[in-house]
Design a protein around this motif. Structure first.
Motif, short mmCIF file in Angstrom:
data_model
loop_
_atom_site.label_atom_id
_atom_site.label_comp_id
_atom_site.label_asym_id
_atom_site.label_seq_id
_atom_site.Cartn_x
_atom_site.Cartn_y
_atom_site.Cartn_z
N ALA A 128 22.42 6.10 -37.17
CA ALA A 128 23.88 6.12 -37.06
C ALA A 128 24.35 7.44 -36.45
O ALA A 128 23.63 8.44 -36.47
N GLY A 129 25.57 7.40 -35.93
CA GLY A 129 26.25 8.63 -35.57
C GLY A 129 26.33 9.00 -34.11
O GLY A 129 27.19 9.78 -33.74
N ALA A 130 25.45 8.52 -33.26
CA ALA A 130 25.49 8.90 -31.85
C ALA A 130 26.47 8.01 -31.08
O ALA A 130 26.40 6.79 -31.16
N GLU A 131 27.37 8.64 -30.33
CA GLU A 131 28.29 7.88 -29.48
C GLU A 131 27.53 7.40 -28.26
O GLU A 131 26.79 8.17 -27.63
N HIS A 132 27.69 6.13 -27.92
CA HIS A 132 26.96 5.58 -26.78
C HIS A 132 27.61 4.29 -26.27
O HIS A 132 28.52 3.75 -26.89
N GLU A 133 27.09 3.83 -25.15
CA GLU A 133 27.47 2.55 -24.54
C GLU A 133 26.18 1.92 -24.05
O GLU A 133 25.30 2.61 -23.54
N VAL A 134 26.03 0.61 -24.20
CA VAL A 134 24.85 -0.09 -23.72
C VAL A 134 25.28 -1.05 -22.61
O VAL A 134 26.21 -1.83 -22.78
N VAL A 135 24.58 -0.97 -21.46
CA VAL A 135 24.88 -1.80 -20.29
C VAL A 135 23.67 -2.64 -19.95
O VAL A 135 22.53 -2.14 -19.96
N ASN A 136 23.87 -3.93 -19.65
CA ASN A 136 22.78 -4.78 -19.18
C ASN A 136 22.45 -4.35 -17.75
O ASN A 136 23.19 -4.59 -16.82
N ALA A 137 21.30 -3.69 -17.58
CA ALA A 137 20.87 -3.17 -16.28
C ALA A 137 19.91 -4.12 -15.57
O ALA A 137 19.41 -3.80 -14.50
N GLY A 138 19.66 -5.28 -16.17
CA GLY A 138 18.74 -6.24 -15.57
C GLY A 138 19.46 -7.20 -14.65
O GLY A 138 20.66 -7.09 -14.41
N ASP A 139 18.70 -8.16 -14.13
CA ASP A 139 19.28 -9.14 -13.21
C ASP A 139 19.41 -10.52 -13.84
O ASP A 139 19.56 -11.52 -13.16
N ALA A 140 19.38 -10.56 -15.18
CA ALA A 140 19.50 -11.83 -15.91
C ALA A 140 20.33 -11.59 -17.17
O ALA A 140 20.46 -10.44 -17.62
N PRO A 141 20.88 -12.64 -17.76
CA PRO A 141 21.59 -12.48 -19.04
C PRO A 141 20.68 -11.85 -20.09
O PRO A 141 19.46 -12.00 -20.05
N LEU A 142 21.27 -11.14 -21.03
CA LEU A 142 20.54 -10.44 -22.08
C LEU A 142 21.23 -10.71 -23.41
O LEU A 142 22.46 -10.67 -23.49
N SER A 143 20.44 -10.95 -24.44
CA SER A 143 20.97 -11.13 -25.79
C SER A 143 20.13 -10.33 -26.77
O SER A 143 18.91 -10.26 -26.65
N PHE A 144 20.82 -9.70 -27.72
CA PHE A 144 20.11 -9.06 -28.82
C PHE A 144 20.97 -9.12 -30.07
O PHE A 144 22.17 -9.36 -30.02
N VAL A 145 20.30 -8.93 -31.21
CA VAL A 145 20.97 -8.92 -32.51
C VAL A 145 20.89 -7.49 -33.05
O VAL A 145 19.84 -6.85 -32.98
N GLU A 146 22.02 -7.00 -33.56
CA GLU A 146 22.05 -5.71 -34.25
C GLU A 146 22.20 -5.99 -35.74
O GLU A 146 23.08 -6.75 -36.14
N ILE A 147 21.35 -5.36 -36.53
CA ILE A 147 21.42 -5.47 -37.98
C ILE A 147 21.78 -4.09 -38.51
O ILE A 147 20.94 -3.18 -38.47
N GLU A 148 23.02 -3.92 -38.95
CA GLU A 148 23.48 -2.64 -39.48
C GLU A 148 23.25 -2.62 -40.97
O GLU A 148 23.65 -3.53 -41.69
#
Length: 95
Positions: free
Chosen positions: A72-92
């Motif tokens: 926790a704690g780091a400010e960030h942004e995540v961008v899909n840098a690939g050439d296809a759709p991307l899905s992931f699950v975050e478990i906080e």
């Protein structure tokens, strides 16, 4: 096309929040900070760029079914840098 990926909370209680992210190419989570430690579990393989608060870009490769622990704690942004759709699950892991 929207620049913001779709986030859907799958489950939330006092201990955990599970959110599924679905990205098209170039879409982003937007800049944010996690209040809790969390685990990322990719649903599909993909490439992301993680952009830190200072603008530093860190490329990352995600593999479906693997898990990636994050603090926790780091400010960030995540961008899909690939050439296809991307899905992931975050478990906080709420404290």
């Amino acid at each position: 096309m929207s620049t913001t990926a779709r986030a859907t909370v799958q489950h939330e209680d006092a201990r955990v929040r599970v959110t599924r992210w679905d990205f098209e190419q170039g879409q982003s989570t937007g800049r944010h900070v996690h209040a809790y430690d969390y685990v990322v579990v990719p649903v599909t393989d993909g490439r992301t760029d993680v952009i830190g608060a200072d603008g530093t870009v860190t490329p990352s490769t995600l593999r479906a079914g693997e898990s990636y622990a994050r603090a926790a704690g780091a400010e960030h942004e995540v961008v899909n840098a690939g050439d296809a759709p991307l899905s992931f699950v975050e478990i906080e892991l709420k404290k």
